[in-house]
Design a protein around this motif. Sequence first.
Motif, PDB file in Angstrom:
ATOM      1  N   PRO A 145       0.917  -1.326  -0.029  1.00  0.00           N
ATOM      2  CA  PRO A 145       0.088  -0.047   0.099  1.00  0.00           C
ATOM      3  C   PRO A 145       0.984   1.281  -0.047  1.00  0.00           C
ATOM      4  O   PRO A 145       2.118   1.206   0.728  1.00  0.00           O
ATOM      5  N   LYS A 146       0.429   2.323  -0.532  1.00  0.00           N
ATOM      6  CA  LYS A 146       1.023   3.659  -0.637  1.00  0.00           C
ATOM      7  C   LYS A 146       1.372   4.247   0.755  1.00  0.00           C
ATOM      8  O   LYS A 146       2.359   4.955   0.994  1.00  0.00           O
ATOM      9  N   MET A 147       0.586   3.860   1.845  1.00  0.00           N
ATOM     10  CA  MET A 147       0.775   4.391   3.095  1.00  0.00           C
ATOM     11  C   MET A 147       1.919   3.814   3.677  1.00  0.00           C
ATOM     12  O   MET A 147       2.347   4.480   4.537  1.00  0.00           O
ATOM     13  N   VAL A 148       2.341   2.752   3.126  1.00  0.00           N
ATOM     14  CA  VAL A 148       3.831   2.252   3.678  1.00  0.00           C
ATOM     15  C   VAL A 148       4.812   2.720   2.584  1.00  0.00           C
ATOM     16  O   VAL A 148       5.807   3.225   3.107  1.00  0.00           O
ATOM     17  N   SER A 149       4.624   2.327   1.262  1.00  0.00           N
ATOM     18  CA  SER A 149       5.870   2.637   0.327  1.00  0.00           C
ATOM     19  C   SER A 149       6.062   4.127   0.222  1.00  0.00           C
ATOM     20  O   SER A 149       7.316   4.548  -0.193  1.00  0.00           O
ATOM     21  N   GLU A 169      11.715  -0.364  10.580  1.00  0.00           N
ATOM     22  CA  GLU A 169      11.277  -1.726  11.019  1.00  0.00           C
ATOM     23  C   GLU A 169       9.986  -1.894  10.281  1.00  0.00           C
ATOM     24  O   GLU A 169       9.783  -3.167   9.888  1.00  0.00           O
ATOM     25  N   ALA A 170       9.239  -0.961   9.788  1.00  0.00           N
ATOM     26  CA  ALA A 170       7.948  -1.306   9.155  1.00  0.00           C
ATOM     27  C   ALA A 170       8.544  -1.451   7.502  1.00  0.00           C
ATOM     28  O   ALA A 170       8.020  -2.595   6.945  1.00  0.00           O
ATOM     29  N   VAL A 171       9.381  -1.155   7.131  1.00  0.00           N
ATOM     30  CA  VAL A 171       9.819  -1.186   5.842  1.00  0.00           C
ATOM     31  C   VAL A 171      10.354  -2.595   5.905  1.00  0.00           C
ATOM     32  O   VAL A 171      10.078  -3.112   4.813  1.00  0.00           O
ATOM     33  N   LEU A 172      11.400  -3.193   6.719  1.00  0.00           N
ATOM     34  CA  LEU A 172      11.875  -4.371   6.334  1.00  0.00           C
ATOM     35  C   LEU A 172      10.502  -5.522   6.727  1.00  0.00           C
ATOM     36  O   LEU A 172      10.871  -6.586   5.884  1.00  0.00           O
ATOM     37  N   GLY A 173       9.672  -5.184   7.509  1.00  0.00           N
ATOM     38  CA  GLY A 173       8.401  -6.165   7.627  1.00  0.00           C
ATOM     39  C   GLY A 173       7.805  -6.359   6.275  1.00  0.00           C
ATOM     40  O   GLY A 173       7.524  -7.443   5.716  1.00  0.00           O
ATOM     41  N   TRP A 174       7.545  -5.204   5.704  1.00  0.00           N
ATOM     42  CA  TRP A 174       6.668  -5.320   4.494  1.00  0.00           C
ATOM     43  C   TRP A 174       7.464  -5.841   3.205  1.00  0.00           C
ATOM     44  O   TRP A 174       7.070  -6.553   2.757  1.00  0.00           O
TER      45      TRP A 174
END
Length: 367
Positions: free
Chosen positions: A236-240, A307-312
């Motif tokens: 999702p764009k909200m993460v990337s 942390e969110a980057v690596l999990g995604w």
Amino acid sequence: MTRRDFIVSSAAATAGLMLPSSLSFAASTNAAVRQPKIPRWRGFNLTELTGGRRGQAFRESDFAMMAEWGFDFARLPLSYWAWSSAQDWMKIDEDALHPIDQAIEWGRQYGIHINLNFHRIPGYCVNGRELEPYQMFDSPRDSMERALEAAVHHWSYFARRYKDQPASRVSFDLFNEPPFMQTHDRYVEVARALIAAIRAENPDRLIVADGADIGQTPVLGLADQGIVQSTRGYLPKMVSHYTATWVPENEFESKAVPTWPMRADNGELWDRAKLKSELIDKWQPLVAQGVPVHVGEWGCYTKTPHEAVLGWMADLLSLWKEAGWGWSMWNLRGGFGVLDSGRADVAYENFRGHQLDRKMLQLLLDN
């Protein structure tokens, strides 16, 4: 610089028969088509010519590092402004193509497949399309015909120039991220014309077409062309793309600080299962016809917590590995990359004059 700132069937069968032995074709459910079989190429987008400024060149050190780490693919998103102009579409400055020639040679030296993509093609670019004098899509027929004529001219020239480069080393990606569209009719018309123009000059060239809707939707109307289709990994764009100002407001599922998994403002949970549904399952009708899929672009902007980057990323990479799909990360160096990304929450490693995100690199190497 941000990403956006850089920012007929018989011929297909003939191309299949003529591919070098390092690539092969397999029979599809349509007996008239032989589909290419490609390696699970993995690598990066190298963006020196994406913005179209003259005088830019690729770096041999990028190819050397990629090869040392074990990557084997470089997508080169190119703007035609780097060798031509909007003022005279039909004029090509041959000398301005020398950086591309050099990149192809470095690809040969370092064992890296080179994928030439028109990030900006006459008549269209995913960002700044209004800067084109005539439009490839959603315009009067005369405008669209002028744009297509110029686009055919450029790809015909590239096909002649690189006709002696084997398909195992060099492939052509028609153009980057076609627009959102209600039907695929115009895109199929354009893509078929470009494919035919390339094969008229260079029948054994391996050809890639990006998915519709900014690369996100498979195009069944091109399944009979004996080509690769290229998808994306930005949802999702909200993460990337957290805080990325060039992304339209309505494309963000939420503006909250990213986590992974993450719930959108409408209550929908984005997790590994949701990624599979959106990025893998919807492509299965194309895969069922034997069409190979490659992820031409993906990555995560520098403002998303690490942390969110690596999990995604871990979920995306594992899904693509299960599907047997290769990928090309945006980018190697810069705000989406493993080098010099400028993240505030990463303990970087000094690496040959660069700041290396070792955890991200290791995740890529493991997948």
